[in-house]
Enzyme design. Sequence first.
Site, short mmCIF file in Angstrom:
data_model
loop_
_atom_site.label_atom_id
_atom_site.label_comp_id
_atom_site.label_asym_id
_atom_site.label_seq_id
_atom_site.Cartn_x
_atom_site.Cartn_y
_atom_site.Cartn_z
N GLU A 9 36.74 2.34 0.28
CA GLU A 9 37.08 1.01 -0.22
C GLU A 9 36.40 0.83 -1.56
O GLU A 9 35.56 1.64 -1.95
CB GLU A 9 36.66 -0.07 0.78
CG GLU A 9 37.53 -0.05 2.04
CD GLU A 9 37.18 -1.12 3.06
OE1 GLU A 9 36.21 -1.87 2.84
OE2 GLU A 9 37.87 -1.19 4.08
N HIS A 36 37.92 -12.51 -2.08
CA HIS A 36 38.62 -11.23 -1.87
C HIS A 36 39.77 -11.17 -2.87
O HIS A 36 40.51 -12.14 -3.01
CB HIS A 36 39.15 -11.16 -0.43
CG HIS A 36 39.53 -9.76 -0.03
ND1 HIS A 36 40.62 -9.11 -0.53
CD2 HIS A 36 38.95 -8.89 0.83
CE1 HIS A 36 40.69 -7.90 0.01
NE2 HIS A 36 39.69 -7.75 0.84
N ARG A 96 34.42 -6.01 -5.83
CA ARG A 96 35.47 -7.01 -5.66
C ARG A 96 35.28 -8.28 -6.47
O ARG A 96 36.27 -8.93 -6.81
CB ARG A 96 35.73 -7.31 -4.18
CG ARG A 96 34.64 -7.88 -3.39
CD ARG A 96 35.15 -8.32 -2.03
NE ARG A 96 35.59 -7.24 -1.15
CZ ARG A 96 35.40 -7.23 0.16
NH1 ARG A 96 34.79 -8.24 0.73
NH2 ARG A 96 35.83 -6.26 0.90
N HIS A 154 36.34 -15.49 0.63
CA HIS A 154 36.28 -14.48 1.70
C HIS A 154 34.95 -14.47 2.45
O HIS A 154 34.94 -14.35 3.68
CB HIS A 154 36.52 -13.11 1.07
CG HIS A 154 36.67 -11.98 2.04
ND1 HIS A 154 37.62 -11.99 3.05
CD2 HIS A 154 36.01 -10.80 2.17
CE1 HIS A 154 37.52 -10.86 3.75
NE2 HIS A 154 36.55 -10.14 3.23
N ARG A 183 28.75 -8.76 -1.89
CA ARG A 183 28.70 -7.80 -0.78
C ARG A 183 29.61 -6.61 -1.01
O ARG A 183 30.77 -6.75 -1.42
CB ARG A 183 29.12 -8.51 0.52
CG ARG A 183 29.20 -7.58 1.70
CD ARG A 183 29.48 -8.33 2.98
NE ARG A 183 30.75 -9.01 2.98
CZ ARG A 183 31.92 -8.43 3.24
NH1 ARG A 183 31.99 -7.13 3.48
NH2 ARG A 183 33.03 -9.13 3.24
C1 SIN Z 1 39.01 -5.70 3.81
O1 SIN Z 1 39.54 -5.04 4.69
O2 SIN Z 1 39.38 -5.67 2.64
C2 SIN Z 1 37.85 -6.58 4.14
C3 SIN Z 1 36.67 -5.76 4.20
C4 SIN Z 1 35.45 -6.58 3.96
O3 SIN Z 1 35.50 -7.76 3.66
O4 SIN Z 1 34.38 -5.99 3.99
#
Ligand code: SIN
Length: 483
Positions: free
Chosen positions: A110, A222, A269, A329, A365
């Site tokens: 990610e 997010h 993010r 988020h 985060r």
């Molecule tokens: C996501 O799946 O993008 C959320 C993951 C997260 O907030 O850590």
Amino acid sequence: MIYDYIIIGAGIAGLNAARLLPKNKRVLILCKMSTWNSNTFWAQGGIASAVDKSDIPTHIKDTLEAGANYNNLEAVELLSSESIPTIKEIIEAGMIFDKNVDGNLAYTKEAAHSRNRILHAQGDATGREIHLFLLEHCPHEIVTQAVVCDLLIQDDICYGVQYFSSEYEQKVAFAHNTIIASGGVGSLYKYHTNSTANAGEIHGIIAEKNISLKDMEMTQFHPTVLKGTSFARKPLLSEALRGEGAFIVDENNKRFLFDYHPSGELAPRDIVSRAIFDYNKKTGLGIFLSFKNFEKKAFKQRFPNIYENIKDLGYELPFENVPISPAFHYCMGGIEVALNGLVKNFKNLYAIGEVACNGVHGANRLASNSLLEGLVFSRIAVNKSLEVDFKIDKQNYKKEIKEYIRNKEIDKDIKDDLRRTMWESAGIVRTKKELKDALNKIESYLLLDVGRLLYLRLLTAKTILKASLQREKSLGAHFIKED
Ligand code: SIN
């Protein structure tokens, strides 16, 4: 009767604490709505973990970089080093994560992770699977529709909680230990990815009692939620999609993220959210997520829930671009706690998971560190509380138990305005003037005769606004622009 433990919240942190508490303890879990109505249930992407010992320094480095180096290093080191035994323990207890064809755990990537280290379950239903596992393995009583409206606090001891039951009656429960695991504050915002249960009332109780809330200005947005649905809770398009090849384009199919950061869509993010916000403001163009790099069968297999949910909303993935926008988020800030989960200056009050702040996430985060945080710090707090074995003496509690009115007629409009105000003034890009105006408005609402729950939400909003005004320079997710 006195419980050994009251746990407020039935998400990953609360339920894992419950699972780890011995069966012979009297434990009461208070769940605000139904058990599935929690942020954990909705978490898609996965749970981060150091893959092995050699990955610990890199996981720490990635967490610090995403967090703008504002993190508490000790907390980050603990999170990462404990990730390996914590994941091992839950797997041995029966939790099933997805595996590769060779039978080894499958790790995905990610944003802002320098390697694949995200475990997932049932493709893109990691939160749901962990949540169901924890519910199935919960040996203690869960009371649903139990809305906590006060903590019985005197000096440095918490004697228990006061809550509204499903019949709207007020109840009082005493406990030797209270663990707050009530999650975040998403419902304070007009657009968010959170469960409707997360409205920050517990933070409000903490603020009311002058207990320290730390880093409340650090709110994360997010970057990719589906735009255009009518509910406040927006369908999430997981980071894992970008980690595995989805990318962001404008309505002319221009990929613009690299103009903002060398890692493009895989930047932390806060940077991606701000870039989307800025680009849209500058150009007026719509922003989309493209799935062009995926092949349909593989996509459906890897992201079955996203595929179905988005199909129900009218988009055929991976062939169509879907309109996106950032949404609130996660709250990095929360109740100030020590690494063992004890609330600052308390003997028997713990806070774990999103509601707590030990500084692990810093100013932003790292993706998928929150489910991990829930597991790691619940385990540490449970061990600490069992070791301390604190006992209250109920007779020592001398304070009056107040009668609260849960909701009042005037609440509805104020609640809507509160959510609009927070989105517009304490959002992705902030100005001092907007923050001040919002704070004045919230303070005027606090003078009105509103219901208890709205009052607590207003207090939490006030804390976010005040903290945002106090931090005059941008840092991580807190971005403040010259007026
Ligand atoms: C996501 O799946 O993008 C959320 C993951 C997260 O907030 O850590």
